[in-house]
Scaffold this active site. Structure first.
Site, short mmCIF file in Angstrom:
data_model
loop_
_atom_site.label_atom_id
_atom_site.label_comp_id
_atom_site.label_asym_id
_atom_site.label_seq_id
_atom_site.Cartn_x
_atom_site.Cartn_y
_atom_site.Cartn_z
N GLY A 57 0.83 -1.20 0.00
CA GLY A 57 0.00 0.00 0.00
C GLY A 57 0.86 1.25 0.00
CB SER A 58 0.01 4.70 0.90
OG SER A 58 -0.32 4.67 2.28
CD GLU A 74 4.83 -3.44 -3.77
OE1 GLU A 74 5.22 -2.27 -4.05
OE2 GLU A 74 3.76 -3.90 -4.15
CG LEU A 75 5.81 0.74 1.39
CD1 LEU A 75 6.59 1.63 2.34
CD2 LEU A 75 4.44 0.39 1.98
CB CYS A 108 3.47 -0.75 -7.16
SG CYS A 108 2.30 -0.81 -5.78
CD GLU A 168 2.59 4.96 -6.27
OE1 GLU A 168 2.72 3.83 -6.78
OE2 GLU A 168 2.41 5.15 -5.05
#
Length: 477
Positions: free
Chosen positions: A232-233, A252-253, A286, A380
């Site tokens: 996520g963020s 995992e950003l 992502c 992003e």
């Protein structure tokens, strides 16, 4: 067709049972914006009950071969229901039916890989006799499950990313408390049904739905959770890390993925792959291409070629076979992308293609004349918009790619081996993809980033390393 045409109710999956709660939450069909399902909202008591059930399940033997059998059976069941899951994906996410089928197939592959890895978990011999005073001793290590794994998954890939957390965690012998995104929880709930049918022992999987912030906070408060794995963020990832204490955390950003197109690149190949991998799932991936750096010598030709490829993409109803791109996950996200593009134009950017919104749809957008301080380059976007800039020198473009808070993956199109190896050494990312775009991923490769893109690795073999502890056994003979 088996898509969600009526509002179906789903409960929580706790200790092998389905439980409804007093409070409910709607899940929308992202194309029609009408209710497609209703889910139960977990309370703090539900969360604690789920964690207790997951912990209790660890007392029962679940051998590596049993894990293998369950995961392989689950993969077979998922493939047999590919169309059902694909239609659910297209409904709750808004991605095209063709892309949804591909995600279901990949999810089954992820489970299969996890199953195979369950049989390969092993330690090693340690030569302790080489130390003075350790004569007649033998030592070896074993890998043991970390325990209860809290898995918090995002909206954009709600079956394969669930499998990327669930598969390795179960393969390693853990129990899982799964919290899927509240806007796309149906695939995870259906997967729980499928795992039960595959023979997963009671208590090894819990699925909690509802408000992500609340459930996440309650999971962090519960000290019986041994590990957190989150996609996520960066903001939420940093919050989890700050509150997890000494417990394991894998994150995992975000990313603002860069892809370089060098002067010797195959323009046809580069434009085709970048067009596809910039706008899949409406750019809500992502590692979607966001920043494109093109050598000055081929800049105009590449921009024209990318426009040509992108103009052919079909935006529309995700259930139509011809559709390439569906709506974004929420109206407010499409409005945010629209605002960022407008802001870039006000700062001097030029819209080469797209730049228009229709409800939750945002047309594939190509921007030129950008600079690295614009939001569309610096942050992003997580939407269907790419920004193209020029460069002259290799050192210059490597510096531009690295001038980012993120570092998940990057792409490089070139036939210059020296440039490729220099980029491999110097570009600050978890993965460099040569002669493909940043969005290339297969499910058995290590996947994870540096800087604000997170820590830890996905890919079943590598995730199992994260989800186990190494224990040494020393025998005094």
């Amino acid at each position: 067709m088996t898509s969600l045409t009526q509002v179906k109710q789903y409960g929580l999956y706790v200790n092998g049972e389905w439980e409804t709660t007093a409070e409910k939450m709607e899940v929308l069909n992202k194309y029609t914006q009408q209710p497609a399902a209703e889910i139960s909202v977990a309370t703090k008591d539900d969360v604690n009950k789920a964690v207790a059930s997951a912990k209790d399940a660890l007392k029962n033997t679940f051998s590596p071969y049993e894990r293998y059998e369950v995961l392989m059976k689950a993969a077979d069941l998922l493939l047999s229901r590919q169309e059902e899951f694909a239609e659910i994906l297209a409904t709750e996410v808004g991605k095209s039916i063709r892309e949804s089928r591909g995600e279901v197939e990949r999810a089954a592959t992820t489970l299969q890989i996890s199953a195979e890895e369950a049989k390969r978990i092993h330690g090693e011999g340690v030569p302790v006799e080489s130390a003075p005073g350790s004569e007649n001793r033998m030592a070896f290590t074993v890998k043991v499950p970390v325990g209860v794994v809290a898995a918090i998954t995002p909206f954009n890939v709600p079956i394969n990313l669930v499998c990327h957390k669930l598969g390795p965690a179960l393969a390693a012998g853990n129990s899982v408390v799964l919290k899927p995104a509240e806007v796309t929880p149906i695939c995870a709930l259906k997967l729980a049904e499928l795992m039960e049918e595959a023979g997963l022992p009671k208590g090894r999987l819990q699925v909690l739905t509802g408000d992500g912030a609340e459930i996440g906070e309650w999971l962090l408060e519960n000290q019986d959770v041994n590990m957190f794995t989150f996609t996520g963020s960066p903001r939420v990832g940093e919050l989890i890390r700050s509150k997890a204490g000494l417990r394991k955390v894998s994150l995992e950003l975000g990313n603002n993925s860069a892809t370089i197109v060098h002067k010797d690149a195959d323009l046809e190949k580069a434009a085709s792959l970048i067009s596809q991998k910039s706008f899949n799932n409406a750019g809500q991936v992502c590692i979607s291409v966001q920043r494109i750096y093109v050598h000055t010598n081929i800049y105009t030709a590449f921009v024209n070629k990318l426009k040509e490829k992108t103009e052919k993409l079909v935006v529309g109803n995700p259930m139509d076979e011809q559709t390439d791109i569906g709506p974004m996950i929420r109206l407010k996200e499409a409005e945010r992308v629209e605002e960022w593009v407008k802001e870039a134009v006000e700062e001097g950017a030029k819209i080469e293609l797209g730049g228009k919104r229709d409800g939750a749809f945002y047309l594939p957008t190509i921007l030129t004349n950008v600079n690295d301080d614009m939001k569309v380059c610096r942050q992003e976007v997580f939407g269907p918009a790419v920004a193209i800039a020029q460069y002259d020198e290799i050192d210059e473009v490597i510096s531009k790619v690295n001038d980012s808070d993120y570092g998940l993956q990057a792409g490089l199109f070139t036939n210059d081996l020296q440039f490729a190896m220099k980029a491999a050494r110097e570009i600050e990312v978890g993965g460099l993809i040569v002669n493909d775009a940043s969005a290339y991923r297969v499910d058995h490769m290590p996947y994870g980033g540096v800087k604000k893109s997170g820590n830890g690795k996905e890919g079943p073999k590598y995730a199992i390393e994260e989800m186990t502890e190494e224990r040494i056994i020393v025998l005094n003979l």
